[in-house]
Design a protein around this motif. Sequence first.
Motif, short mmCIF file in Angstrom:
data_model
loop_
_atom_site.label_atom_id
_atom_site.label_comp_id
_atom_site.label_asym_id
_atom_site.label_seq_id
_atom_site.Cartn_x
_atom_site.Cartn_y
_atom_site.Cartn_z
N ARG A 200 20.68 -12.00 -8.99
CA ARG A 200 19.62 -11.06 -9.32
C ARG A 200 19.83 -9.75 -8.58
NH1 ARG A 200 14.59 -15.14 -7.87
NH2 ARG A 200 14.97 -16.53 -9.61
N ARG A 201 19.27 -8.69 -9.14
CA ARG A 201 19.35 -7.40 -8.49
C ARG A 201 18.41 -7.36 -7.28
NH1 ARG A 201 19.75 -3.26 -6.67
NH2 ARG A 201 19.28 -1.09 -7.24
N TRP A 202 17.22 -7.94 -7.41
CA TRP A 202 16.26 -8.00 -6.32
C TRP A 202 15.91 -9.47 -6.07
CZ3 TRP A 202 15.02 -3.57 -3.71
CH2 TRP A 202 15.34 -2.36 -4.33
N ILE A 203 15.17 -9.72 -5.00
CA ILE A 203 14.86 -11.10 -4.61
C ILE A 203 14.15 -11.87 -5.74
CG2 ILE A 203 13.46 -12.54 -3.04
CD1 ILE A 203 15.61 -11.39 -1.44
N GLY A 204 13.19 -11.22 -6.38
CA GLY A 204 12.36 -11.93 -7.35
C GLY A 204 12.81 -11.77 -8.79
N GLY A 205 13.82 -10.96 -9.05
CA GLY A 205 14.25 -10.74 -10.42
C GLY A 205 14.94 -9.39 -10.58
N ALA A 206 14.79 -8.78 -11.77
CA ALA A 206 15.53 -7.56 -12.08
C ALA A 206 14.95 -6.32 -11.41
CB ALA A 206 15.58 -7.37 -13.59
N THR A 207 13.70 -6.39 -10.99
CA THR A 207 13.06 -5.20 -10.41
C THR A 207 12.47 -5.52 -9.04
OG1 THR A 207 10.99 -5.76 -11.53
CG2 THR A 207 12.45 -4.22 -12.68
N LEU A 208 12.25 -4.45 -8.28
CA LEU A 208 11.57 -4.59 -6.99
C LEU A 208 10.21 -5.24 -7.23
CD1 LEU A 208 11.46 -3.65 -3.90
CD2 LEU A 208 10.14 -1.70 -4.77
N SER A 209 9.88 -6.24 -6.40
CA SER A 209 8.59 -6.94 -6.59
C SER A 209 7.98 -7.30 -5.25
CB SER A 209 8.79 -8.21 -7.43
OG SER A 209 9.34 -9.24 -6.63
N LEU A 210 6.81 -7.92 -5.32
CA LEU A 210 6.14 -8.37 -4.11
C LEU A 210 6.99 -9.38 -3.34
CD1 LEU A 210 3.43 -7.99 -2.59
CD2 LEU A 210 2.52 -9.93 -3.87
N ALA A 211 7.90 -10.07 -4.01
CA ALA A 211 8.79 -11.01 -3.32
C ALA A 211 9.67 -10.26 -2.32
CB ALA A 211 9.65 -11.76 -4.33
N ASP A 212 10.19 -9.08 -2.71
CA ASP A 212 10.99 -8.28 -1.77
C ASP A 212 10.15 -7.83 -0.59
OD1 ASP A 212 13.65 -7.72 -3.35
OD2 ASP A 212 12.03 -7.41 -4.78
N LEU A 213 8.92 -7.42 -0.85
CA LEU A 213 8.07 -6.91 0.23
C LEU A 213 7.70 -8.03 1.19
CD1 LEU A 213 5.72 -4.50 -1.79
CD2 LEU A 213 8.06 -4.12 -0.97
N LEU B 167 0.84 -1.20 0.00
CA LEU B 167 0.00 0.00 0.00
C LEU B 167 0.87 1.24 0.00
CD1 LEU B 167 -2.69 -1.11 2.64
CD2 LEU B 167 -2.95 -1.08 0.15
N GLY B 168 1.96 1.21 0.76
CA GLY B 168 2.89 2.34 0.81
C GLY B 168 3.52 2.60 -0.55
N GLU B 169 3.98 1.54 -1.21
CA GLU B 169 4.60 1.71 -2.53
C GLU B 169 3.59 2.26 -3.54
OE1 GLU B 169 7.78 1.28 -3.54
OE2 GLU B 169 8.44 0.75 -1.52
N LYS B 170 2.35 1.83 -3.41
CA LYS B 170 1.33 2.26 -4.36
C LYS B 170 0.69 3.60 -3.99
CE LYS B 170 -0.07 -2.26 -6.19
NZ LYS B 170 0.15 -2.02 -7.63
N GLY B 171 1.02 4.09 -2.78
CA GLY B 171 0.47 5.38 -2.36
C GLY B 171 -1.01 5.32 -1.99
N ILE B 172 -1.45 4.18 -1.45
CA ILE B 172 -2.85 4.02 -1.05
C ILE B 172 -2.97 4.30 0.45
CG2 ILE B 172 -4.78 2.38 -0.84
CD1 ILE B 172 -3.33 0.83 -3.19
N VAL C 51 -4.87 -1.08 -9.01
CA VAL C 51 -4.07 0.16 -8.92
C VAL C 51 -2.86 0.04 -9.83
CG1 VAL C 51 -2.80 1.69 -7.37
CG2 VAL C 51 -4.85 0.51 -6.55
N GLU C 52 -2.80 0.93 -10.80
CA GLU C 52 -1.72 0.90 -11.80
C GLU C 52 -0.34 1.17 -11.20
OE1 GLU C 52 -1.29 0.63 -15.16
OE2 GLU C 52 -3.36 0.29 -15.80
N ALA C 53 -0.29 2.09 -10.23
CA ALA C 53 1.00 2.57 -9.73
C ALA C 53 1.80 1.45 -9.08
CB ALA C 53 0.76 3.69 -8.70
N ALA C 54 3.15 1.51 -9.29
CA ALA C 54 4.08 0.61 -8.59
C ALA C 54 3.66 -0.85 -8.68
CB ALA C 54 4.23 1.04 -7.13
N ARG C 55 3.55 -1.35 -9.90
CA ARG C 55 3.21 -2.76 -10.09
C ARG C 55 4.29 -3.64 -9.45
NH1 ARG C 55 -2.04 -3.48 -11.88
NH2 ARG C 55 -2.45 -2.35 -13.79
N MET C 56 3.86 -4.66 -8.74
CA MET C 56 4.79 -5.50 -7.97
C MET C 56 4.76 -6.97 -8.39
SD MET C 56 6.63 -3.80 -5.71
CE MET C 56 6.70 -1.99 -5.72
#
Lengths: 223, 223
Positions: free
Chosen positions: B152-165, B20-25, B76-81
């Motif tokens: 990998r750069r992040w836990i789940g792959g190349a980008t920040l994802s729900l796996a990191d959270l 929710l924080g990442e998405k700004g909700i 919510v489009e923002a900050a897809r995880m």
Amino acid sequence: MWELFQFPLCPFSRKVRLLLGEKGIGYDLVRESPWERRDEFLDINPAGKTPVMVDKDQGTTLIDSRAICEYFEETVEAARMITGPATARAEIRRLVAWFDETFFADVTLPLMHERMFKRLIHRASPDGTALREAMKSADAHLDYIDYLLDHRRWIGGATLSLADLAAAAQISVADYLGGFNWSSHAQAKAWYAGLKSRPSFRPLLSERMEVISPPAHYDKVDF
Amino acid sequence: MWELFQFPLCPFSRKVRLLLGEKGIGYDLVRESPWERRDEFLDINPAGKTPVMVDKDQGTTLIDSRAICEYFEETVEAARMITGPATARAEIRRLVAWFDETFFADVTLPLMHERMFKRLIHRASPDGTALREAMKSADAHLDYIDYLLDHRRWIGGATLSLADLAAAAQISVADYLGGFNWSSHAQAKAWYAGLKSRPSFRPLLSERMEVISPPAHYDKVDF
């Protein structure tokens, strides 16, 4: 061709198999007994759990029953099982978690422990108190299913969904292990009879776990 | 406005709050202690677990942390995880299940049991053997995170994802309860320091569970 690593009474593999059956996706079964903690299997899935799906041709490995179901929902159009507006999809996923976690912890796992693992691994007798507790929980869960079906055509809403498959997968394992007295649950029984008669369900009902026999009604659509 | 039913050390609520924080909700926190099995809460969620989200204006109730995360991913489009091709999305969901289930069972739950539930509910002292076992598992899990971050750069792959959270949510609760020795885990430590410095994470680090104090390094980004 997909390979599905599983054992006959794995409820999470059964959920995936019901989904694959509904969608018409072919696969070969690979027998895996996760309690043996086979090195080659742990190399594929460090969590050591079934189901795991492997497509060697594509080099794809899928792990975790919910992740596998979401994958086939996203990639295969046929027989969508997480449908409707976002709130309806959330309700389907809530119920999948309910059966995967709460039903499994209250009913399926204690029955597997007392009637399967104790026999296969520990060579011990089931504990009567634990069995009675699990069967009492099973009855309460059938009450909840009756209640849901008072308000809905299917477990998760107006149409067949992954919630029904998750529920039927857990129930089929618990039923194999003698967990249910169906007599006072007309609605849950009619719903389950309908699912048992589906082509996706038939292969599961004919399989047997070594050493353990199901009750006579287990594979009968009319029970 | 959304209400989020949770308690400060619920790892599954933390995962949802990071999303929710990442998405700004925006949302209001409602304190819920699920172990008290409050009737009004069981009426909302028969599973009796946090997190639960309620939007009274819309009449929407969301239950189960994975169902909640999927809901906000869909709406919510923002900050897809959960992004990338289907196999990448399956890998993110595999790791969410890994942290929600395996890490939780090996590390977070035993630490909560020994250092929180025993204190709050049973008025008993923690069991040294169980604590050492949990901390040994915590170390093995940091090894696995180091291994993932080798590739990998992040836990789940190349980008920040729900796996990191999901990972950071479990780790933050285990760290609050003194579960980690970070000294020989440079990669996991750098990754976690990066997450701690994100605006979505800061509110979590300033909250305290009554009676239990975290170690001095807990809320420091540089630890």
